[in-house]
Design a protein around this motif. Structure first.
Motif, short mmCIF file in Angstrom:
data_model
loop_
_atom_site.label_atom_id
_atom_site.label_comp_id
_atom_site.label_asym_id
_atom_site.label_seq_id
_atom_site.Cartn_x
_atom_site.Cartn_y
_atom_site.Cartn_z
N THR A 176 0.80 -1.23 0.00
CA THR A 176 0.00 0.00 0.00
C THR A 176 0.83 1.28 0.00
O THR A 176 0.29 2.37 0.13
N LYS A 191 3.84 2.72 7.21
CA LYS A 191 3.75 3.31 5.86
C LYS A 191 4.05 4.80 5.94
O LYS A 191 3.56 5.51 6.81
N GLU A 193 3.87 8.61 4.63
CA GLU A 193 2.97 9.47 3.86
C GLU A 193 3.72 10.12 2.70
O GLU A 193 3.19 10.24 1.59
N LEU A 229 1.18 3.07 -4.57
CA LEU A 229 -0.04 2.59 -3.90
C LEU A 229 -0.38 1.19 -4.35
O LEU A 229 0.22 0.65 -5.28
N SER A 230 -1.36 0.59 -3.69
CA SER A 230 -1.70 -0.80 -3.94
C SER A 230 -2.78 -0.94 -5.01
O SER A 230 -3.73 -0.14 -5.06
N VAL A 233 -5.76 -2.85 -2.68
CA VAL A 233 -6.48 -2.16 -1.60
C VAL A 233 -6.67 -0.71 -2.01
O VAL A 233 -5.70 -0.02 -2.32
N ARG A 234 -7.89 -0.24 -2.01
CA ARG A 234 -8.17 1.13 -2.42
C ARG A 234 -7.93 2.09 -1.26
O ARG A 234 -8.80 2.33 -0.42
N GLU A 235 -6.70 2.60 -1.16
CA GLU A 235 -6.38 3.62 -0.16
C GLU A 235 -5.19 4.43 -0.66
O GLU A 235 -4.48 4.02 -1.58
N SER A 236 -5.00 5.60 -0.06
CA SER A 236 -3.90 6.47 -0.48
C SER A 236 -2.57 5.80 -0.20
O SER A 236 -2.44 4.97 0.70
N GLY A 237 -1.56 6.17 -1.02
CA GLY A 237 -0.26 5.55 -0.88
C GLY A 237 0.78 6.51 -0.33
O GLY A 237 0.48 7.36 0.52
#
Length: 401
Positions: A176, A191, A193, A229-230, A233-237
């Motif tokens: 991610t 992770k 930012e 990003l992944s 998985v739908r999320e910010s990277g």
């Protein structure tokens, strides 16, 4: 409306289910009104499988014919992804590297991108098509197919983003974002930012596999902001850019590299010019050297040790034995080593970073055989079997206290 470049690696398109998932991500971006260019790698282990097939036929095949074979992997991927996008009702066209305008140097297996003729891509974008491009490949001045080397699809994506002044360049992987250590090996990995180009370049060069180091070099040169990003998985990277927000972090990450050989020349004559001759001849053979350690000298002799990749070890040993056997020197090679590194721009303004790292390794009972430092990196050479333990120990010292 923005121009977005999205890159998907082999694991992201490894099977029909994942190809369909990628098609969904791409079409979502397109339906938001964006122009979208997609760069794709070969599916899963396709490249390794093609290399194995080549070795069955001819283990000594020419690099030109290997490149002709290996470019087939991306051709399969782009066609399958284009079909999946068509199924979702969006206009799309797939392009091989040469069709997308990639012109490269003549070096088969490790070609460099010299320019991109963007007319074909721009023409397809003007027709409001999603453009799916085969990464990792191009065409040289002799009209031969070439490949860019491992991780070349990352470089392809950044090159397109730079050439077309894209608003975003997204690198989709199976994690991610960029972490402080490999989250699959270190439970407390965090992770990030944001991370700057120099830190990301060091991590990529020193074993972190999330981005290819050539792509980071290119992104820095042309100020292409990256987002890692992944695809699953739908999320910010993690954003990779020039300037990042100030955080109270001495280091950004800890990584390991097991593709390391330690080569030593023991008992060479302590005379002017020996080191120069050694490293100039290694450079002429395109053997990249990393950590170097030289002894003070004794009885008119000295020892020099250095590290290089395992792929170059045999050639280096052969060259050095030919050079120094007449001096009575002995050449040794140890491939059971690993390089563990801590990377972070915060080292420049914080004292005691090396002491903290070495203390963590001492408490874990891990011996250090070589040390290398730069403004933002401390690397140590240790036994290969202790690499994961060392990464965990150093990570804990900086991030979990």
């Amino acid at each position: 409306m923005a121009l977005i470049v999205q890159k998907f690696g082999g694991s992201s398109v490894a099977n029909a289910e994942r190809v369909a998932n990628v098609a969904g991500i791409v079409t979502d971006a397109y339906k938001e009104g964006n122009d979208v260019i997609v760069v794709v790698s070969a599916q899963g282990d396709t490249t390794d499988d093609l290399i194995a097939k080549a070795n069955e036929i001819n283990p000594n095949a020419s690099k030109r014919e290997l490149d002709m074979l290996l470019t087939a992997g991306e051709q399969m991927s782009i066609a399958l992804l284009a079909m999946a996008i068509e199924k979702l009702g969006c206009p799309v066209v797939s392009l091989l590297g040469w069709q997308a305008g990639f012109r490269t140097s003549r070096t088969f297996g490790a070609a460099r991108i010299e320019r991109i003729k963007t007319e074909r891509i721009q023409s397809e974008l003007d027709k409001r098509k999603i453009v799916v491009v085969a990464g990792f490949q191009g065409l040289n001045k002799s009209d031969d197919l070439t490949t860019l080397g491992r991780g070349g699809s990352d470089t392809s994506a950044v090159a397109i983003a730079a050439a077309l002044h894209a608003d975003r360049c997204q690198i989709f992987t199976d994690v991610t974002g960029v972490f402080t250590a490999d989250p699959r090996k270190v439970s407390g990995a965090r992770k990030l930012e944001e991370i700057n180009y120099d830190e990301m370049l060091e991590l990529a060069t020193l074993g972190a596999q999330v981005l290819n180091h050539r792509s980071v070099e290119m992104a820095k040169k042309y100020s292409v902001e990256l987002e890692v990003l992944s695809s699953l998985v739908r999320e910010s990277g993690t954003i990779v850019k020039e300037a990042v927000k100030m955080e109270k972090m001495i280091i950004r990450g800890v990584t390991k590299d097991t593709d390391v050989a330690q080569i030593s020349v023991v008992g060479m004559k302590d005379i002017p010019g020996n080191a120069f001759k050694m490293f100039s001849k290694l450079a002429a053979k395109k053997i990249n050297i990393d950590v170097i350690l030289q002894s003070i000298g004794r009885d008119g002799t000295k020892d020099i040790s250095f590290t290089c990749s395992k792929d170059h070890a045999a050639a280096a040993v052969e060259l050095l034995e030919e050079m120094f056997s007449v001096q009575g020197a002995k050449v040794t090679c140890n491939t059971s080593v690993a390089k563990v590194s801590a990377v972070g721009a915060g080292m420049q303004t914080h004292s005691g970073t090396a002491s903290k790292m070495f203390g963590a390794l001492y408490e874990a009972g891990i011996n250090i055989s070589m040390i290398s430092t730069s403004e933002i990196t401390i690397s140590v050479l240790i036994e290969k079997e202790l690499a994961d333990q060392a990464v965990s120990a150093v990570h804990k010292a900086f991030f979990e206290q």
